[in-house]
Scaffold this active site. Structure first.
Site, PDB file in Angstrom:
ATOM      1  N   ARG A  42       6.107   2.582 -23.859  1.00 63.66           N
ATOM      2  CA  ARG A  42       6.967   2.104 -22.766  1.00 63.66           C
ATOM      3  C   ARG A  42       6.085   1.348 -21.775  1.00 63.66           C
ATOM      4  O   ARG A  42       4.964   1.791 -21.459  1.00 63.66           O
ATOM      5  CB  ARG A  42       7.648   3.272 -22.041  1.00 63.66           C
ATOM      6  CG  ARG A  42       8.832   3.876 -22.764  1.00 63.66           C
ATOM      7  CD  ARG A  42      10.031   2.919 -22.844  1.00 63.66           C
ATOM      8  NE  ARG A  42      11.174   3.505 -23.554  1.00 63.66           N
ATOM      9  CZ  ARG A  42      11.435   3.367 -24.843  1.00 63.66           C
ATOM     10  NH1 ARG A  42      10.634   2.643 -25.619  1.00 63.66           N
ATOM     11  NH2 ARG A  42      12.502   3.926 -25.376  1.00 63.66           N
ATOM     12  N   HIS A  72       9.492  -5.835 -27.733  1.00 66.44           N
ATOM     13  CA  HIS A  72      10.098  -4.529 -28.041  1.00 66.44           C
ATOM     14  C   HIS A  72      10.736  -4.533 -29.432  1.00 66.44           C
ATOM     15  O   HIS A  72      11.953  -4.367 -29.590  1.00 66.44           O
ATOM     16  CB  HIS A  72      11.116  -4.130 -26.979  1.00 66.44           C
ATOM     17  CG  HIS A  72      11.236  -2.641 -26.869  1.00 66.44           C
ATOM     18  ND1 HIS A  72      11.262  -1.971 -25.681  1.00 66.44           N
ATOM     19  CD2 HIS A  72      11.295  -1.669 -27.821  1.00 66.44           C
ATOM     20  CE1 HIS A  72      11.348  -0.675 -25.900  1.00 66.44           C
ATOM     21  NE2 HIS A  72      11.370  -0.465 -27.217  1.00 66.44           N
ATOM     22  N   GLU A 109      10.678  -5.026 -18.373  1.00 70.63           N
ATOM     23  CA  GLU A 109      11.342  -5.747 -19.466  1.00 70.63           C
ATOM     24  C   GLU A 109      12.863  -5.740 -19.367  1.00 70.63           C
ATOM     25  O   GLU A 109      13.506  -6.616 -19.943  1.00 70.63           O
ATOM     26  CB  GLU A 109      10.862  -5.244 -20.839  1.00 70.63           C
ATOM     27  CG  GLU A 109      11.314  -3.855 -21.192  1.00 70.63           C
ATOM     28  CD  GLU A 109      10.823  -3.423 -22.575  1.00 70.63           C
ATOM     29  OE1 GLU A 109       9.621  -3.516 -22.835  1.00 70.63           O
ATOM     30  OE2 GLU A 109      11.666  -2.986 -23.373  1.00 70.63           O
TER      31      GLU A 109
HETATM   32  P1  NAD Z   1       7.795  12.407 -29.079  1.00 71.39           P
HETATM   33  O1  NAD Z   1       8.659  13.037 -28.047  1.00 71.39           O
HETATM   34  O2  NAD Z   1       7.908  12.887 -30.493  1.00 71.39           O
HETATM   35  O3  NAD Z   1       6.255  12.568 -28.641  1.00 71.39           O
HETATM   36  C1  NAD Z   1       5.776  12.321 -27.363  1.00 71.39           C
HETATM   37  C2  NAD Z   1       4.483  13.128 -27.194  1.00 71.39           C
HETATM   38  O4  NAD Z   1       3.887  12.766 -25.943  1.00 71.39           O
HETATM   39  C3  NAD Z   1       4.724  14.658 -27.166  1.00 71.39           C
HETATM   40  O5  NAD Z   1       3.889  15.296 -28.110  1.00 71.39           O
HETATM   41  C4  NAD Z   1       4.359  15.040 -25.743  1.00 71.39           C
HETATM   42  O6  NAD Z   1       3.796  16.348 -25.640  1.00 71.39           O
HETATM   43  C5  NAD Z   1       3.330  13.962 -25.395  1.00 71.39           C
HETATM   44  N1  NAD Z   1       3.078  13.830 -23.962  1.00 71.39           N
HETATM   45  C6  NAD Z   1       3.911  14.076 -22.922  1.00 71.39           C
HETATM   46  N2  NAD Z   1       3.278  13.872 -21.756  1.00 71.39           N
HETATM   47  C7  NAD Z   1       2.007  13.473 -22.069  1.00 71.39           C
HETATM   48  C8  NAD Z   1       0.872  13.115 -21.297  1.00 71.39           C
HETATM   49  N3  NAD Z   1       0.908  13.145 -19.957  1.00 71.39           N
HETATM   50  N4  NAD Z   1      -0.255  12.765 -21.959  1.00 71.39           N
HETATM   51  C9  NAD Z   1      -0.305  12.763 -23.293  1.00 71.39           C
HETATM   52  N5  NAD Z   1       0.731  13.098 -24.080  1.00 71.39           N
HETATM   53  C10 NAD Z   1       1.882  13.439 -23.475  1.00 71.39           C
HETATM   54  O7  NAD Z   1       8.040  10.854 -28.979  1.00 71.39           O
HETATM   55  P2  NAD Z   1       7.867   9.749 -30.127  1.00 71.39           P
HETATM   56  O8  NAD Z   1       9.112   9.706 -30.949  1.00 71.39           O
HETATM   57  O9  NAD Z   1       6.549   9.932 -30.796  1.00 71.39           O
HETATM   58  O10 NAD Z   1       7.867   8.428 -29.226  1.00 71.39           O
HETATM   59  C11 NAD Z   1       6.772   8.114 -28.389  1.00 71.39           C
HETATM   60  C12 NAD Z   1       7.117   6.949 -27.493  1.00 71.39           C
HETATM   61  O11 NAD Z   1       7.393   5.790 -28.253  1.00 71.39           O
HETATM   62  C13 NAD Z   1       8.348   7.173 -26.609  1.00 71.39           C
HETATM   63  O12 NAD Z   1       7.991   6.812 -25.282  1.00 71.39           O
HETATM   64  C14 NAD Z   1       9.343   6.201 -27.082  1.00 71.39           C
HETATM   65  O13 NAD Z   1      10.113   5.750 -25.995  1.00 71.39           O
HETATM   66  C15 NAD Z   1       8.465   5.099 -27.658  1.00 71.39           C
HETATM   67  N6  NAD Z   1       9.148   4.319 -28.694  1.00 71.39           N
HETATM   68  C16 NAD Z   1       8.974   2.964 -28.727  1.00 71.39           C
HETATM   69  C17 NAD Z   1       9.621   2.203 -29.714  1.00 71.39           C
HETATM   70  C18 NAD Z   1       9.469   0.699 -29.805  1.00 71.39           C
HETATM   71  O14 NAD Z   1      10.269   0.040 -30.472  1.00 71.39           O
HETATM   72  N7  NAD Z   1       8.461   0.095 -29.187  1.00 71.39           N
HETATM   73  C19 NAD Z   1      10.422   2.848 -30.671  1.00 71.39           C
HETATM   74  C20 NAD Z   1      10.554   4.229 -30.617  1.00 71.39           C
HETATM   75  C21 NAD Z   1       9.909   4.967 -29.633  1.00 71.39           C
END
Ligand code: NAD
Length: 323
Positions: free
Chosen positions: A236, A297, A265
């Site tokens: 994000r 994105h 964005e």
């Molecule tokens: P998820 O919820 O499975 O994992 C997120 C992880 O981040 C968790 O393990 C959590 O404990 C950890 N976390 C929370 N706070 C933290 C911190 N301060 N420092 C380090 N780690 C921390 O999520 P996911 O499905 O793996 O998705 C991750 C990110 O990717 C999300 O923000 C999502 O919005 C983004 N995303 C982007 C796209 C894209 O098209 N660019 C697509 C899907 C998801």
């Protein structure tokens, strides 16, 4: 009846394909992001269906409640754009699609690392001009380098696995909630974010955007990284202070950056479909660096992910109605 906001052709197709013609779920598609001005379009609908850049803050939620909207169905994993407290206050139920395809984003992230490290984007532009000179295209091997993952949920873990097992990189990670799959995937945890910043040649962001992670990459954290660090963000935009990033690039401390997401964005999409130039100052400045590779994105955008998003969104809408 569902008001679908911010639609592009792929949304219409994946939702319609998963819904079927005789379905009880009826969609109206709106070529606009949900915000204070457009919320009125939800009149007469039971649910709104939104994506990453729709704005669903307390004000919008209050409006939706006034229009008798009862559900918010996100067709994405992240929910940083929805005020969950406000939704609970007005009795609006919220559902999302948490794991539609971690593979899509993890594979894209690895591709982005390769692009900036081996300068594919720059090389492509040269070859198109018939220029086969290699100056300025020197890269480095991923094998043996240290990749630091901030966040090891579904996407971070898989990204780490590909890099550790497929590229023989040393993969370290910081996550307040460590995963017990990490060891099997070849990922080792560090105890603090600072340790990760100090050790990593490449840093990739995979944590959610919330109050504790906003600007997790800023002037102070950049200063702790190795000179020449590579930064990748497919998570994000608000995780990185864009001005700090530009300062890090200008000083040469950061050697390359890959971005799929941007701080502001929401204002880049549909703001004015006839305006082709994004006026955001940081976006324009980032475009001037040849060592910054940018996509809009897109990391989620695979056939498999869209099928899953469509199917899960329809299921979520039916579950919301029945609970
Ligand atoms: P998820 O919820 O499975 O994992 C997120 C992880 O981040 C968790 O393990 C959590 O404990 C950890 N976390 C929370 N706070 C933290 C911190 N301060 N420092 C380090 N780690 C921390 O999520 P996911 O499905 O793996 O998705 C991750 C990110 O990717 C999300 O923000 C999502 O919005 C983004 N995303 C982007 C796209 C894209 O098209 N660019 C697509 C899907 C998801």
């Amino acid at each position: 009846k569902v008001a679908v906001f911010g639609v592009q052709k792929y949304d219409i197709k994946s939702l319609n394909d998963s819904n079927g013609e005789d379905s009880d779920v009826k969609f109206s598609f709106f070529d606009a992001l949900l915000d204070q001005k457009t919320a009125i379009l939800a009149r007469g609908h039971d649910a709104v269906c939104i994506f990453v850049n729709d704005i669903c803050d307390a004000g919008v939620i209050e409006q939706l409640a006034g229009l008798q909207v009862r559900f918010i169905a996100l067709r994405c994993a992240g929910y940083n754009n929805v005020d969950l407290e406000a939704a609970a206050k007005f009795g609006i139920k919220v559902a999302r699609v948490p794991a539609y395809s971690p593979e899509a984003v993890a594979e894209f992230t690895v591709g982005m690392i390769m692009t900036v490290v081996r300068k594919y984007h720059k090389a492509y532009n040269r070859v198109r001009e018939g220029n086969f000179l290699l100056d300025g295209l020197l890269g480095f091997n991923i094998s043996g380098k240290t990749v630091g993952l901030i966040g090891t949920g579904r996407i971070g873990l898989l990204t780490g696995k590909i890099l550790a097992k497929g590229f023989n990189a040393k993969v370290v990670a910081y996550d307040p909630y460590p995963s017990n799959l990490a060891e099997e995937y070849g990922i080792s945890y560090v105890d603090t974010l600072d340790e990760l910043l100090v050790q990593s040649d490449i840093i990739s962001l995979h944590c959610p955007l919330n109050t504790s992670t906003t600007y997790i990459i800023n002037d102070d954290t950049i200063a702790k990284t190795k000179k020449g660090v590579v930064l990748i963000n497919t998570s994000r935009g608000g995780l990185i202070d864009s001005y700090a990033l530009i300062r890090g690039l200008k000083s040469g401390h950061i050697s390359a950056v890959g971005l799929d997401v941007y701080e502001r964005e929401s204002s880049y999409f549909f703001a004015d479909s006839s305006a082709k130039v994004i006026t955001d100052d940081t976006f324009a400045r980032l475009l001037t660096f040849y060592n910054v590779f940018m996509t809009g994105h897109q990391a989620f955008l695979t056939k498999e992910a869209l099928e899953n998003i469509g199917e899960t969104t329809i299921k979520n809408l039916r579950d919301l109605e029945s609970t």
